[in-house]
Design an enzyme around this catalytic site. Structure first.
Site, PDB file in Angstrom:
ATOM      1  CD  GLU A  36      95.037  18.143  49.378  1.00 16.86           C
ATOM      2  OE1 GLU A  36      93.783  16.803  49.559  1.00 16.86           O
ATOM      3  OE2 GLU A  36      95.383  18.476  48.972  1.00 16.86           O
ATOM      4  CG  ASP A  58      93.359  21.168  49.383  1.00 14.13           C
ATOM      5  OD1 ASP A  58      93.314  20.660  50.012  1.00 14.13           O
ATOM      6  OD2 ASP A  58      92.476  22.070  48.579  1.00 14.13           O
ATOM      7  CB  CYS A 100      81.069  25.168  63.692  1.00 12.64           C
ATOM      8  SG  CYS A 100      80.343  24.328  61.757  1.00 12.64           S
ATOM      9  CG  ASP A 155      90.756  24.291  47.112  1.00 11.38           C
ATOM     10  OD1 ASP A 155      90.412  24.173  46.944  1.00 11.38           O
ATOM     11  OD2 ASP A 155      90.943  25.210  45.504  1.00 11.38           O
TER      12      ASP A 155
END
Length: 371
Positions: A239, A155, A306, A332
Protein backbone atom coordinates in the site's frame (compact mmCIF):
# COMPACT_ATOMS: atom_id res chain seq x y z
CA UNK A 1 35.47 18.81 10.15
CA UNK A 2 31.93 18.31 8.84
CA UNK A 3 30.62 21.04 11.15
CA UNK A 4 33.44 23.43 10.22
CA UNK A 5 32.74 22.95 6.53
CA UNK A 6 28.98 23.29 7.08
CA UNK A 7 29.45 26.51 9.06
CA UNK A 8 31.49 27.96 6.21
CA UNK A 9 28.84 27.00 3.65
CA UNK A 10 26.10 28.58 5.76
CA UNK A 11 27.93 31.93 5.71
CA UNK A 12 26.67 32.50 2.17
CA UNK A 13 25.03 35.88 1.59
CA UNK A 14 23.68 37.20 -1.67
CA UNK A 15 25.79 40.36 -1.50
CA UNK A 16 29.01 38.55 -0.50
CA UNK A 17 29.35 36.10 -3.36
CA UNK A 18 29.69 32.31 -3.27
CA UNK A 19 31.25 30.37 -0.41
CA UNK A 20 34.21 28.01 -0.99
CA UNK A 21 33.44 24.67 -2.63
CA UNK A 22 34.99 21.30 -1.82
CA UNK A 23 38.20 22.00 -3.77
CA UNK A 24 38.77 25.35 -2.11
CA UNK A 25 37.98 23.88 1.30
CA UNK A 26 40.48 21.07 0.74
CA UNK A 27 43.19 23.66 0.01
CA UNK A 28 42.22 25.62 3.12
CA UNK A 29 42.38 22.40 5.13
CA UNK A 30 46.05 21.96 4.19
CA UNK A 31 46.81 25.48 5.43
CA UNK A 32 44.80 24.95 8.60
CA UNK A 33 46.58 21.68 9.42
CA UNK A 34 49.91 23.51 9.22
CA UNK A 35 48.67 26.18 11.62
CA UNK A 36 46.62 24.12 14.08
CA UNK A 37 48.24 21.12 15.81
CA UNK A 38 44.88 19.65 16.85
CA UNK A 39 43.89 19.38 13.18
CA UNK A 40 47.24 17.89 12.20
CA UNK A 41 46.79 15.21 14.87
CA UNK A 42 43.90 13.75 12.89
CA UNK A 43 43.98 11.88 9.60
CA UNK A 44 44.01 14.14 6.56
CA UNK A 45 42.30 11.40 4.54
CA UNK A 46 39.39 11.29 6.98
CA UNK A 47 39.09 15.08 7.12
CA UNK A 48 39.14 15.51 3.34
CA UNK A 49 36.56 12.77 2.92
CA UNK A 50 34.28 14.54 5.41
CA UNK A 51 34.43 17.65 3.21
CA UNK A 52 33.68 15.56 0.10
CA UNK A 53 30.72 13.93 1.84
CA UNK A 54 29.46 17.37 2.84
CA UNK A 55 29.75 18.59 -0.74
CA UNK A 56 27.79 15.56 -1.96
CA UNK A 57 25.16 16.21 0.70
CA UNK A 58 24.67 19.74 -0.65
CA UNK A 59 24.46 18.39 -4.20
CA UNK A 60 21.76 15.97 -3.10
CA UNK A 61 19.89 18.78 -1.37
CA UNK A 62 19.90 21.06 -4.40
CA UNK A 63 19.00 18.05 -6.57
CA UNK A 64 15.84 17.58 -4.53
CA UNK A 65 16.57 14.02 -3.38
CA UNK A 66 17.59 14.72 0.23
CA UNK A 67 17.06 17.27 2.97
CA UNK A 68 19.36 20.12 3.92
CA UNK A 69 22.64 19.02 5.58
CA UNK A 70 22.49 19.39 9.34
CA UNK A 71 25.00 19.63 12.16
CA UNK A 72 26.64 16.47 13.41
CA UNK A 73 26.38 15.91 17.13
CA UNK A 74 28.94 14.28 19.40
CA UNK A 75 27.72 10.95 20.70
CA UNK A 76 25.18 10.61 17.89
CA UNK A 77 26.98 11.01 14.56
CA UNK A 78 30.24 9.30 15.48
CA UNK A 79 31.96 7.87 12.42
CA UNK A 80 34.11 8.42 9.37
CA UNK A 81 34.58 6.99 5.89
CA UNK A 82 37.72 5.69 4.19
CA UNK A 83 37.95 5.51 0.40
CA UNK A 84 40.63 4.93 -2.21
CA UNK A 85 43.77 2.84 -1.80
CA UNK A 86 43.75 3.14 1.99
CA UNK A 87 40.37 1.41 2.12
CA UNK A 88 41.87 -1.76 0.61
CA UNK A 89 44.19 -2.50 3.53
CA UNK A 90 42.07 -5.29 5.01
CA UNK A 91 43.38 -8.73 5.91
CA UNK A 92 41.62 -11.90 6.99
CA UNK A 93 42.97 -13.51 10.15
CA UNK A 94 40.67 -16.49 10.67
CA UNK A 95 37.29 -17.86 9.71
CA UNK A 96 35.44 -15.20 11.70
CA UNK A 97 37.87 -12.33 12.29
CA UNK A 98 39.76 -9.83 10.15
CA UNK A 99 41.70 -6.64 10.69
CA UNK A 100 41.81 -3.27 9.00
CA UNK A 101 44.49 -0.58 8.97
CA UNK A 102 42.78 2.59 10.19
CA UNK A 103 44.70 5.82 9.45
CA UNK A 104 46.32 7.35 12.55
CA UNK A 105 45.14 4.36 14.62
CA UNK A 106 46.81 1.24 13.24
CA UNK A 107 45.59 -2.30 12.71
CA UNK A 108 42.19 -2.91 14.33
CA UNK A 109 40.66 -6.37 14.59
CA UNK A 110 36.95 -6.92 13.99
CA UNK A 111 34.55 -9.85 13.81
CA UNK A 112 32.83 -10.45 10.48
CA UNK A 113 29.08 -10.95 10.42
CA UNK A 114 29.27 -12.14 6.80
CA UNK A 115 31.80 -12.57 4.02
CA UNK A 116 33.38 -9.32 2.86
CA UNK A 117 32.25 -8.54 -0.71
CA UNK A 118 34.03 -6.54 -3.39
CA UNK A 119 34.16 -3.00 -2.04
CA UNK A 120 35.84 0.36 -2.65
CA UNK A 121 35.21 2.07 0.68
CA UNK A 122 34.17 1.37 4.22
CA UNK A 123 32.73 3.34 7.12
CA UNK A 124 33.57 3.00 10.80
CA UNK A 125 30.87 4.24 13.16
CA UNK A 126 30.09 4.24 16.86
CA UNK A 127 26.51 3.80 17.99
CA UNK A 128 24.90 5.34 21.07
CA UNK A 129 25.54 2.18 23.03
CA UNK A 130 29.29 2.66 22.61
CA UNK A 131 29.83 -0.18 20.13
CA UNK A 132 32.03 0.30 17.08
CA UNK A 133 31.01 -1.08 13.68
CA UNK A 134 32.65 -1.32 10.27
CA UNK A 135 30.49 -1.43 7.14
CA UNK A 136 31.88 -2.12 3.67
CA UNK A 137 30.10 -0.31 0.84
CA UNK A 138 29.00 -2.84 -1.77
CA UNK A 139 26.00 -3.18 -4.04
CA UNK A 140 24.77 -6.78 -3.80
CA UNK A 141 23.17 -8.56 -6.71
CA UNK A 142 19.35 -8.59 -6.67
CA UNK A 143 17.56 -11.78 -5.69
CA UNK A 144 16.33 -13.58 -8.84
CA UNK A 145 12.59 -13.96 -9.29
CA UNK A 146 11.22 -17.46 -8.66
CA UNK A 147 9.45 -17.51 -12.04
CA UNK A 148 6.14 -18.73 -10.62
CA UNK A 149 4.18 -15.59 -11.44
CA UNK A 150 2.77 -15.51 -7.90
CA UNK A 151 1.67 -12.11 -6.56
CA UNK A 152 1.58 -11.19 -2.87
CA UNK A 153 0.03 -8.21 -1.14
CA UNK A 154 1.43 -6.59 2.00
CA UNK A 155 -0.70 -4.67 4.47
CA UNK A 156 1.31 -2.73 7.04
CA UNK A 157 -0.14 -2.04 10.46
CA UNK A 158 0.68 -1.18 14.05
CA UNK A 159 -0.61 -4.24 15.93
CA UNK A 160 0.82 -6.51 13.20
CA UNK A 161 3.71 -5.04 11.25
CA UNK A 162 3.01 -6.89 7.99
CA UNK A 163 0.09 -9.08 6.96
CA UNK A 164 0.46 -11.11 3.76
CA UNK A 165 -2.34 -11.98 1.38
CA UNK A 166 -1.40 -15.62 1.98
CA UNK A 167 -2.62 -15.28 5.58
CA UNK A 168 0.80 -14.96 7.24
CA UNK A 169 1.35 -12.36 9.96
CA UNK A 170 4.82 -11.17 10.90
CA UNK A 171 6.27 -8.49 13.16
CA UNK A 172 9.69 -7.61 14.59
CA UNK A 173 10.56 -9.18 17.92
CA UNK A 174 9.56 -6.89 20.74
CA UNK A 175 11.31 -6.47 24.10
CA UNK A 176 10.00 -8.59 26.92
CA UNK A 177 8.06 -7.19 29.89
CA UNK A 178 11.13 -7.19 32.15
CA UNK A 179 13.18 -5.27 29.60
CA UNK A 180 10.36 -2.78 29.02
CA UNK A 181 9.99 -2.27 32.77
CA UNK A 182 13.74 -1.72 33.14
CA UNK A 183 13.64 0.85 30.33
CA UNK A 184 10.91 2.79 32.12
CA UNK A 185 12.91 2.76 35.38
CA UNK A 186 16.00 4.02 33.59
CA UNK A 187 14.07 6.80 31.86
CA UNK A 188 12.70 7.96 35.22
CA UNK A 189 16.19 7.81 36.68
CA UNK A 190 17.48 9.87 33.77
CA UNK A 191 14.83 12.53 34.37
CA UNK A 192 15.99 12.89 38.00
CA UNK A 193 19.71 12.94 37.23
CA UNK A 194 21.58 16.22 37.14
CA UNK A 195 22.70 17.37 33.71
CA UNK A 196 26.40 16.86 33.13
CA UNK A 197 26.80 14.36 35.97
CA UNK A 198 28.46 10.98 35.67
CA UNK A 199 25.27 9.25 36.81
CA UNK A 200 23.33 10.82 33.95
CA UNK A 201 25.97 9.71 31.42
CA UNK A 202 25.91 6.17 32.79
CA UNK A 203 22.11 6.04 32.67
CA UNK A 204 22.06 7.32 29.09
CA UNK A 205 24.50 4.58 28.09
CA UNK A 206 22.28 1.93 29.69
CA UNK A 207 19.21 3.24 27.84
CA UNK A 208 21.19 3.36 24.60
CA UNK A 209 22.16 -0.31 24.92
CA UNK A 210 18.51 -1.32 25.30
CA UNK A 211 17.32 0.75 22.34
CA UNK A 212 20.27 -0.45 20.23
CA UNK A 213 19.26 -4.08 20.77
CA UNK A 214 15.70 -3.20 19.77
CA UNK A 215 17.00 -1.61 16.57
CA UNK A 216 19.16 -4.65 15.85
CA UNK A 217 16.15 -6.94 16.20
CA UNK A 218 14.15 -4.75 13.83
CA UNK A 219 16.93 -4.71 11.22
CA UNK A 220 17.31 -8.49 11.48
CA UNK A 221 13.57 -8.92 10.90
CA UNK A 222 13.64 -6.55 7.93
CA UNK A 223 16.51 -8.42 6.27
CA UNK A 224 15.03 -11.88 6.75
CA UNK A 225 11.50 -10.83 5.75
CA UNK A 226 12.59 -8.92 2.65
CA UNK A 227 14.83 -11.77 1.50
CA UNK A 228 12.06 -14.32 1.94
CA UNK A 229 9.49 -12.22 0.06
CA UNK A 230 11.86 -11.47 -2.82
CA UNK A 231 12.72 -15.17 -3.21
CA UNK A 232 9.15 -16.53 -2.90
CA UNK A 233 7.05 -14.15 -4.98
CA UNK A 234 7.24 -12.77 -8.50
CA UNK A 235 5.44 -9.47 -7.78
CA UNK A 236 5.18 -7.75 -4.40
CA UNK A 237 2.44 -5.17 -3.94
CA UNK A 238 2.35 -2.80 -0.97
CA UNK A 239 0.00 0.00 0.00
CA UNK A 240 1.18 3.51 -0.85
CA UNK A 241 1.74 5.22 2.51
CA UNK A 242 3.40 8.56 3.22
CA UNK A 243 5.15 7.50 6.41
CA UNK A 244 6.80 10.87 6.97
CA UNK A 245 3.46 12.64 6.90
CA UNK A 246 1.77 9.97 9.02
CA UNK A 247 4.39 10.32 11.77
CA UNK A 248 4.44 14.10 11.77
CA UNK A 249 4.19 15.64 15.23
CA UNK A 250 0.83 16.96 16.40
CA UNK A 251 2.23 19.53 18.83
CA UNK A 252 1.29 22.49 16.66
CA UNK A 253 2.40 26.00 17.66
CA UNK A 254 1.95 28.26 20.66
CA UNK A 255 -0.85 30.10 18.92
CA UNK A 256 -2.51 26.93 17.60
CA UNK A 257 -1.53 23.98 19.82
CA UNK A 258 -2.36 20.50 18.67
CA UNK A 259 -4.84 18.04 20.17
CA UNK A 260 -4.21 14.55 21.55
CA UNK A 261 -0.48 15.21 21.38
CA UNK A 262 0.53 12.38 23.73
CA UNK A 263 -1.63 9.84 21.92
CA UNK A 264 -0.28 10.94 18.53
CA UNK A 265 3.30 10.73 19.82
CA UNK A 266 2.67 7.16 20.99
CA UNK A 267 1.20 6.25 17.61
CA UNK A 268 4.22 7.75 15.85
CA UNK A 269 6.60 5.68 17.97
CA UNK A 270 4.56 2.52 17.30
CA UNK A 271 4.65 3.12 13.54
CA UNK A 272 8.38 3.78 13.46
CA UNK A 273 9.07 0.71 15.62
CA UNK A 274 7.51 -1.55 12.96
CA UNK A 275 10.12 -0.69 10.33
CA UNK A 276 7.69 0.04 7.47
CA UNK A 277 10.09 2.25 5.56
CA UNK A 278 13.10 -0.02 6.06
CA UNK A 279 11.18 -3.03 4.76
CA UNK A 280 10.03 -1.25 1.60
CA UNK A 281 13.52 0.09 0.93
CA UNK A 282 15.12 -3.34 1.21
CA UNK A 283 12.40 -4.91 -0.94
CA UNK A 284 13.04 -2.40 -3.72
CA UNK A 285 16.77 -3.13 -3.49
CA UNK A 286 16.47 -6.92 -3.43
CA UNK A 287 13.62 -7.18 -5.94
CA UNK A 288 14.04 -4.23 -8.33
CA UNK A 289 11.17 -3.63 -10.78
CA UNK A 290 9.08 -6.24 -8.93
CA UNK A 291 7.66 -4.02 -6.18
CA UNK A 292 4.41 -2.19 -6.97
CA UNK A 293 2.45 0.30 -4.88
CA UNK A 294 -1.33 0.35 -4.63
CA UNK A 295 -3.42 3.20 -3.29
CA UNK A 296 -4.41 2.51 0.31
CA UNK A 297 -7.87 4.05 -0.08
CA UNK A 298 -10.60 1.79 1.35
CA UNK A 299 -8.48 -1.38 1.13
CA UNK A 300 -9.42 -2.29 4.71
CA UNK A 301 -13.15 -1.63 4.10
CA UNK A 302 -13.50 -3.61 0.87
CA UNK A 303 -14.46 -7.27 0.95
CA UNK A 304 -11.87 -9.23 -1.00
CA UNK A 305 -14.52 -11.83 -1.98
CA UNK A 306 -17.56 -9.87 -3.19
CA UNK A 307 -16.06 -6.39 -3.52
CA UNK A 308 -18.54 -4.67 -1.20
CA UNK A 309 -17.16 -1.51 0.46
CA UNK A 310 -18.63 -0.83 3.89
CA UNK A 311 -16.89 0.74 6.87
CA UNK A 312 -19.09 -1.28 9.27
CA UNK A 313 -17.58 -4.51 7.94
CA UNK A 314 -14.45 -3.72 9.95
CA UNK A 315 -15.76 -4.97 13.29
CA UNK A 316 -12.51 -4.45 15.16
CA UNK A 317 -8.81 -4.02 14.60
CA UNK A 318 -8.41 -7.73 13.82
CA UNK A 319 -11.84 -8.85 12.58
CA UNK A 320 -13.49 -8.26 9.21
CA UNK A 321 -17.04 -9.53 8.56
CA UNK A 322 -18.59 -8.54 5.25
CA UNK A 323 -22.08 -7.07 5.67
CA UNK A 324 -23.06 -8.28 2.17
CA UNK A 325 -21.82 -11.86 1.80
CA UNK A 326 -20.88 -12.66 5.42
CA UNK A 327 -17.28 -13.60 4.59
CA UNK A 328 -15.11 -13.44 7.70
CA UNK A 329 -11.34 -13.11 7.96
CA UNK A 330 -8.53 -11.28 9.67
CA UNK A 331 -8.94 -7.59 8.82
CA UNK A 332 -5.27 -7.13 7.87
CA UNK A 333 -5.25 -10.25 5.70
CA UNK A 334 -8.40 -9.06 3.93
CA UNK A 335 -6.71 -5.72 3.19
CA UNK A 336 -3.59 -7.55 1.97
CA UNK A 337 -5.72 -9.59 -0.46
CA UNK A 338 -7.19 -6.37 -1.87
CA UNK A 339 -3.68 -4.96 -2.25
CA UNK A 340 -2.50 -8.15 -3.98
CA UNK A 341 -5.35 -7.87 -6.47
CA UNK A 342 -4.53 -4.21 -7.05
CA UNK A 343 -7.99 -3.15 -5.89
CA UNK A 344 -8.27 0.46 -4.83
CA UNK A 345 -11.73 2.00 -4.95
CA UNK A 346 -13.13 5.50 -4.95
CA UNK A 347 -15.47 6.90 -2.35
CA UNK A 348 -18.44 5.57 -4.39
CA UNK A 349 -17.04 2.04 -4.19
CA UNK A 350 -16.32 1.65 -7.92
CA UNK A 351 -13.95 -1.26 -7.81
CA UNK A 352 -11.54 -1.46 -10.72
CA UNK A 353 -11.66 2.24 -11.59
CA UNK A 354 -8.57 4.32 -10.89
CA UNK A 355 -8.57 5.48 -7.30
CA UNK A 356 -7.81 9.01 -6.29
CA UNK A 357 -4.48 9.53 -4.56
CA UNK A 358 -5.24 8.99 -0.89
CA UNK A 359 -2.41 8.32 1.55
CA UNK A 360 -4.59 7.02 4.36
CA UNK A 361 -8.10 5.85 4.93
CA UNK A 362 -10.70 8.66 5.09
CA UNK A 363 -11.31 10.10 8.50
CA UNK A 364 -14.60 11.34 9.89
CA UNK A 365 -14.88 15.10 9.66
CA UNK A 366 -15.23 16.70 13.07
CA UNK A 367 -18.28 18.96 13.43
CA UNK A 368 -17.48 22.65 13.83
CA UNK A 369 -17.27 24.00 17.36
CA UNK A 370 -20.23 25.99 18.53
CA UNK A 371 -19.31 29.19 20.33
Amino acid sequence: MWNLGLEQRLMWRRWQGPTPGSIAQAAQLTEARAAEPWLAAGSQTVQQQALRDLDQAWRNFFGGTHGRPTWRKAGVHEGFRIVGAQALRVEQLSRRSSEVLVPKVGWVRFKRSKAIPQFKSYRISRDRAGLWHIAFAAKPDPIPAPGTGEVVGLDRGVAVAVALSTGELTSPARPGPKQAERLVRLQRKLARAERGSNRRAKTKAQIARITAREGDRRKDWVEKTSTGLAARFEVIRVEDLNIRRMTRSARGTLDAPGRNVRAKAGLNRAILAQGWGQLLTRLEQKAPDRVETVSAAYTSQRCSVCGMVDASSRKSQALFVCTACGWQANADVNAARNIAAGHAVTARGDGGSPARSVKREPQHVRPPKVA
